[in-house]
Design a protein around this motif. Structure first.
Motif, PDB file in Angstrom:
ATOM      1  N   LYS A 138      34.573  44.210  57.025  1.00 17.93           N
ATOM      2  CA  LYS A 138      33.717  44.987  56.130  1.00 17.93           C
ATOM      3  C   LYS A 138      34.402  45.226  54.797  1.00 17.93           C
ATOM      4  N   LYS A 139      35.714  45.562  54.840  1.00 19.77           N
ATOM      5  CA  LYS A 139      36.455  45.771  53.592  1.00 19.77           C
ATOM      6  C   LYS A 139      36.529  44.489  52.778  1.00 19.77           C
ATOM      7  N   LEU A 140      36.762  43.371  53.467  1.00 24.88           N
ATOM      8  CA  LEU A 140      36.855  42.096  52.747  1.00 24.88           C
ATOM      9  C   LEU A 140      35.517  41.714  52.130  1.00 24.88           C
ATOM     10  N   ARG A 141      34.420  41.986  52.828  1.00 24.78           N
ATOM     11  CA  ARG A 141      33.105  41.682  52.244  1.00 24.78           C
ATOM     12  C   ARG A 141      32.852  42.543  51.012  1.00 24.78           C
ATOM     13  N   GLU A 142      33.255  43.836  51.090  1.00 26.72           N
ATOM     14  CA  GLU A 142      33.094  44.691  49.912  1.00 26.72           C
ATOM     15  C   GLU A 142      33.940  44.192  48.749  1.00 26.72           C
ATOM     16  N   LYS A 143      35.161  43.779  49.079  1.00 33.45           N
ATOM     17  CA  LYS A 143      36.036  43.260  48.025  1.00 33.45           C
ATOM     18  C   LYS A 143      35.460  41.977  47.433  1.00 33.45           C
ATOM     19  N   GLN A 144      34.873  41.136  48.286  1.00 35.00           N
ATOM     20  CA  GLN A 144      34.250  39.913  47.800  1.00 35.00           C
ATOM     21  C   GLN A 144      33.059  40.223  46.889  1.00 35.00           C
ATOM     22  N   LYS A 145      32.278  41.205  47.283  1.00 34.04           N
ATOM     23  CA  LYS A 145      31.129  41.585  46.461  1.00 34.04           C
ATOM     24  C   LYS A 145      31.591  42.090  45.103  1.00 34.04           C
ATOM     25  N   ALA A 146      32.681  42.916  45.089  1.00 31.62           N
ATOM     26  CA  ALA A 146      33.185  43.432  43.812  1.00 31.62           C
ATOM     27  C   ALA A 146      33.702  42.297  42.938  1.00 31.62           C
ATOM     28  N   VAL A 147      34.370  41.336  43.559  1.00 35.55           N
ATOM     29  CA  VAL A 147      34.898  40.204  42.780  1.00 35.55           C
ATOM     30  C   VAL A 147      33.756  39.383  42.211  1.00 35.55           C
ATOM     31  N   ARG A 148      32.701  39.161  42.988  1.00 39.21           N
ATOM     32  CA  ARG A 148      31.566  38.400  42.465  1.00 39.21           C
ATOM     33  C   ARG A 148      30.892  39.126  41.306  1.00 39.21           C
ATOM     34  N   GLU A 149      30.740  40.465  41.423  1.00 33.50           N
ATOM     35  CA  GLU A 149      30.089  41.216  40.339  1.00 33.50           C
ATOM     36  C   GLU A 149      30.924  41.218  39.068  1.00 33.50           C
ATOM     37  N   SER A 150      32.255  41.289  39.214  1.00 36.08           N
ATOM     38  CA  SER A 150      33.112  41.362  38.012  1.00 36.08           C
ATOM     39  C   SER A 150      33.554  39.994  37.533  1.00 36.08           C
ATOM     40  N   GLY A 195      31.729  37.447  36.127  1.00 31.52           N
ATOM     41  CA  GLY A 195      31.158  37.061  34.829  1.00 31.52           C
ATOM     42  C   GLY A 195      31.789  37.816  33.656  1.00 31.52           C
ATOM     43  N   PRO A 196      31.827  39.166  33.687  1.00 31.65           N
ATOM     44  CA  PRO A 196      32.475  39.890  32.569  1.00 31.65           C
ATOM     45  C   PRO A 196      33.948  39.539  32.421  1.00 31.65           C
ATOM     46  N   ASN A 197      34.646  39.357  33.507  1.00 30.07           N
ATOM     47  CA  ASN A 197      36.073  39.004  33.410  1.00 30.07           C
ATOM     48  C   ASN A 197      36.262  37.654  32.747  1.00 30.07           C
ATOM     49  N   MET A 198      35.377  36.704  33.068  1.00 33.29           N
ATOM     50  CA  MET A 198      35.492  35.387  32.432  1.00 33.29           C
ATOM     51  C   MET A 198      35.189  35.470  30.941  1.00 33.29           C
ATOM     52  N   LYS A 199      34.191  36.306  30.579  1.00 37.02           N
ATOM     53  CA  LYS A 199      33.912  36.497  29.147  1.00 37.02           C
ATOM     54  C   LYS A 199      35.112  37.108  28.439  1.00 37.02           C
ATOM     55  N   GLN A 200      35.723  38.116  29.065  1.00 34.00           N
ATOM     56  CA  GLN A 200      36.893  38.758  28.460  1.00 34.00           C
ATOM     57  C   GLN A 200      38.045  37.768  28.318  1.00 34.00           C
ATOM     58  N   VAL A 201      38.233  36.913  29.332  1.00 32.66           N
ATOM     59  CA  VAL A 201      39.299  35.900  29.236  1.00 32.66           C
ATOM     60  C   VAL A 201      39.011  34.954  28.087  1.00 32.66           C
ATOM     61  N   LYS A 202      37.716  34.584  27.904  1.00 29.80           N
ATOM     62  CA  LYS A 202      37.367  33.681  26.800  1.00 29.80           C
ATOM     63  C   LYS A 202      37.614  34.353  25.458  1.00 29.80           C
ATOM     64  N   MET A 203      37.270  35.665  25.384  1.00 24.47           N
ATOM     65  CA  MET A 203      37.511  36.384  24.134  1.00 24.47           C
ATOM     66  C   MET A 203      39.000  36.466  23.834  1.00 24.47           C
ATOM     67  N   TRP A 204      39.809  36.733  24.839  1.00 23.38           N
ATOM     68  CA  TRP A 204      41.263  36.786  24.612  1.00 23.38           C
ATOM     69  C   TRP A 204      41.791  35.422  24.179  1.00 23.38           C
ATOM     70  N   ARG A 205      41.277  34.361  24.720  1.00 23.89           N
ATOM     71  CA  ARG A 205      41.723  33.026  24.298  1.00 23.89           C
ATOM     72  C   ARG A 205      41.328  32.763  22.851  1.00 23.89           C
ATOM     73  N   ASP A 206      40.091  33.159  22.476  1.00 20.16           N
ATOM     74  CA  ASP A 206      39.675  32.982  21.074  1.00 20.16           C
ATOM     75  C   ASP A 206      40.549  33.803  20.142  1.00 20.16           C
ATOM     76  N   LEU A 207      40.847  35.060  20.562  1.00 18.53           N
ATOM     77  CA  LEU A 207      41.729  35.901  19.750  1.00 18.53           C
ATOM     78  C   LEU A 207      43.109  35.270  19.598  1.00 18.53           C
ATOM     79  N   GLU A 208      43.602  34.691  20.691  1.00 17.13           N
ATOM     80  CA  GLU A 208      44.918  34.040  20.625  1.00 17.13           C
ATOM     81  C   GLU A 208      44.888  32.866  19.661  1.00 17.13           C
ATOM     82  N   GLN A 209      43.815  32.036  19.709  1.00 14.02           N
ATOM     83  CA  GLN A 209      43.697  30.919  18.769  1.00 14.02           C
ATOM     84  C   GLN A 209      43.604  31.419  17.322  1.00 14.02           C
ATOM     85  N   LEU A 210      42.846  32.538  17.094  1.00 11.94           N
ATOM     86  CA  LEU A 210      42.705  33.078  15.746  1.00 11.94           C
ATOM     87  C   LEU A 210      44.048  33.554  15.204  1.00 11.94           C
TER      88      LEU A 210
END
Length: 676
Positions: free
Chosen positions: A616-628, A630-645
């Motif tokens: 049950k804990k692992l399923r909850e953790k999996q659900k949290a990882v799936r929800e976060s 998309g935003p985490n990937m966007k943030q990683v992309k923004m940090w990469r763009d900032l690094e290139q800038l």
């Protein structure tokens, strides 16, 4: 059925049964007689089955025969699952059950004898896993398995020796001839010793000969050591040259090696290994698993009869017809999109097959290279152990090949000469045969002419007379030369004979009663010897019977001991299981919670609840990882763009500083020129 009965009667009338049956008498046998006949055939295969069925219970008899037939791998005809009818027919002595068994046994009796003999020694005892945890039992069982394997190897060696063609008679004949040669050599040595003993000072001569032989052997050993040292020196020089060449090659390889080439090679190997691990090997593993599952399914299925096989073939034929109809419908539809997809699928399948083929070729090439390198190392080690040096290479091998070629040319030349000599010998032999034939023809012609003239055998008589006359003349000459010698020799022999007669007269008188006594003793010896032989034969037959009885009692004792140990082990296993079940029941119904926690059910329940909570804990953790995600990937992309800038700004700042420093230097140079 009649052919089957004919074959049974024919085999029963032969050795070792000799029943003197015919079709009528065999068919008129009662069930008990038929069962006794079956038991006699089984006793011929396995001597332990030699039992009178009237002294045995029907259930025990059926169980014994059923177990032996199962060990011999007999499959009753008809439905394999209908064993009750087969067992009932075996107990009652039914002809439809007994006749196929007799036919099957008599057709392969020698093979079944061997199988029964091997089954007595290769039958494995099933020991429960609880007992194998004990070290003593495990060691004993391991020793038992090793003995079974050693028996298999010894039996294979025995069969190979039996089929190799050697016989005890030939070996005894060879031993007898070797003993005769040994006796002849001993006699020759004795004769040589007697001949040498007559020579004066023979001990000194023998000692000198012994010293000479020792010195010659020493000289040969020294020459052999000298040659070995020369060979070792030559091989050491060769190893030194090869080592220097290898060192040179390694240095050149190290000089030519670059990090880029090494990285490229490593990347290719990594790609190949990744392809093997991710694509090829899983597919092969999956195909093997499906094959194993299919085979297990086939093995689990009961044995099919001819009717069931016909039904399956009809189903396969119907399915093939349906597949062909679906293919025709698809071809008639002619969808262009499907055609494009099929083209791409075909190209992809072709590329994948090519890729798999190349991967297999590469794998086979690597395996072949590894095996060749292993074989080369093995050959080098063998050569190093035998000669103290490695295999020749390079120029040495070329010289060796040229020497072999010269020897082969010389061999071909000699072989041609031998062929010419053989041809000439054949011509001469043919010439001799022709001349003999001509001589025989002339002889026949001469004999026919003599027969016509009435003087048959004249030529043979003339030749015989000439030969006899020549022999007579030679004998006359010899008689004339040796007449005086013969007369003197006759006188001398007469005197010697008279002396010997006078000396032997008293001995002959003593010998006459001894001869009569010898005849009486010889007659008495023959009578005693006949009595001894008859007594020895009776004792030998009694001894063989007693040995057979002792052997049977020992086998029975061994079987009873093994059965006792097996029953004892099973009793201990059942007691242990009952003890475990009682402990579990006692712990489960105990009012003490501490005691109840020790129960296996409580432990498994606790483990199940823990695993469910963890899941049950692992399923909850999996659900949290799936929800976060998309935003985490966007943030990683923004940090990469900032690094290139930031990197771009850094480069622009460095470029501006470099341009400013260059302008300052130019300005200072212009001012200096103005001052000058």
């Amino acid at each position: 059925m009649s052919e089957q009965i004919k074959a049974i009667v024919e085999h029963l009338n032969k050795e070792p049964f000799k029943k003197n049956f015919n079709l009528i008498t065999f068919d008129s046998l009662e069930p008990m007689q038929l069962l006794q006949l079956l038991n006699d055939v089984l006793a011929t295969i396995d001597p332990k089955q030699d039992i009178d069925i009237r002294e045995e219970m029907p259930d025990q008899m059926a169980r014994r025969m059923f177990s032996l037939l199962g060990m011999l791998k007999y499959k009753p005809p008809g439905n394999p699952s209908d064993t009750s009818n087969f067992r009932q027919g075996l107990v009652t002595g039914s002809k439809p059950v007994i006749h196929p068994i007799l036919h099957w046994l008599l057709l392969r009796i020698n093979e079944l004898k061997k199988r029964a003999y091997l089954a007595r020694f290769l039958f494995k005892l099933e020991v429960p896993a609880e007992f194998l945890q004990d070290d003593v039992v495990a060691d004993t069982y391991h020793q038992y398995e090793e003995l079974v394997e050693s028996f298999k190897n010894y039996h294979k060696e025995c069969e190979s020796l039996k089929s190799s063609g050697f016989s005890t008679a030939e070996i005894r004949r060879d031993i007898g001839s070797m003993e005769e040669e040994k006796d002849q050599l001993i006699k020759r040595v004795d004769r040589l010793k007697k001949r040498v003993e007559t020579v004066s000072n023979h001990q000194r001569m023998l000692e000198l000969a012994r010293q000479l032989r020792v010195e010659k052997e020493r000289e040969e050993s020294l020459a052999h050591q000298k040659q070995e040292q020369k060979n070792q020196l030559f091989h050491a020089d060769q190893r030194l040259q090869r080592s220097q060449q290898q060192l040179k090659d390694l240095r050149q390889a190290a000089a030519d090696a670059k990090p880029e080439s090494l990285m490229k090679r490593l990347e290719e190997e990594i790609k190949f290994n990744m392809y093997m691990v991710s694509d090829k090997l899983p597919k092969e593993l999956e195909s093997k698993r499906t094959t194993v599952q299919y085979l297990q399914k086939v093995v689990a299925e009961p044995v099919m009869g001819q009717a069931e096989l016909g039904e399956l073939e009809d189903k396969i034929r119907e399915m093939n017809i349906q597949i062909n109809q679906l293919i025709e419908k698809r071809m008639m539809r002619n969808d262009p999109i499907d055609d494009k997809h099929s083209l791409f699928r075909q190209q992809a399948s072709i590329i994948s097959r090519k890729k798999e083929a190349k991967a297999e070729e590469l794998q086979e090439a690597r395996e072949e290279l590894a095996s060749v390198e292993k074989e080369l190392a093995h050959k080098n080690s063998q050569a190093r152990d035998s000669d103290g040096a490695e295999v020749i290479k390079g120029d040495e091998f070329k010289r060796y090949v040229s020497k072999l070629r010269s020897k082969s040319t010389l061999y071909k030349k000699r072989r041609q000469e031998v062929a010419e000599l053989r041809a000439e010998y054949g011509v001469l032999q043919r010439t001799e045969d022709i001349l003999k034939q001509r001589h025989e023809a002339l002889q026949q012609q001469l004999q026919s002419m003599e027969a016509k003239k009435g003087i048959s055998g004249y030529s043979n008589t003339q030749e015989e007379l000439e030969r006899v006359s020549s022999i007579k003349s030679e004998l006359d000459e010899m008689k004339g030369r040796t007449l005086d010698d013969m007369s003197g020799m006759v006188k001398k022999l007469n005197s010697v004979i008279a002396e010997k007669k006078a000396a032997l007269a008293p001995v002959i008188k003593e010998l006459r009663p001894l001869r009569q006594k010898c005849q009486e003793l010889t007659q008495e010896y023959e009578e005693k010897k006949a009595q001894y032989d008859s007594c020895a034969a009776g004792l030998e037959s009694n001894r063989s019977k007693l040995e057979q009885e002792v052997r049977g009692l020992r086998e029975q004792n061994t079987e009873e001991e093994s059965r006792y140990h097996y029953i004892n082990c099973m009793r201990q296993v059942i007691e242990m299981q009952m003890q475990r079940a009682a402990d579990e029941m006692r712990a489960y119904v105990s009012p003490d919670p501490q005691e109840r926690r020790k129960a296996v059910r409580e432990q498994y329940t606790k483990n199940i609840t823990e695993q469910e909570s963890l899941g049950k804990k692992l399923r909850e953790k999996q659900k949290a990882v799936r929800e976060s995600h998309g935003p985490n990937m966007k943030q990683v992309k923004m940090w990469r763009d900032l690094e290139q800038l930031l990197e771009c700004k850094k480069q622009c700042h460095l470029r501006a500083q470099s341009q400013a420093s260059i302008g300052h230097v130019i300005q200072e140079g212009g001012e200096d020129r103005l001052v000058l």
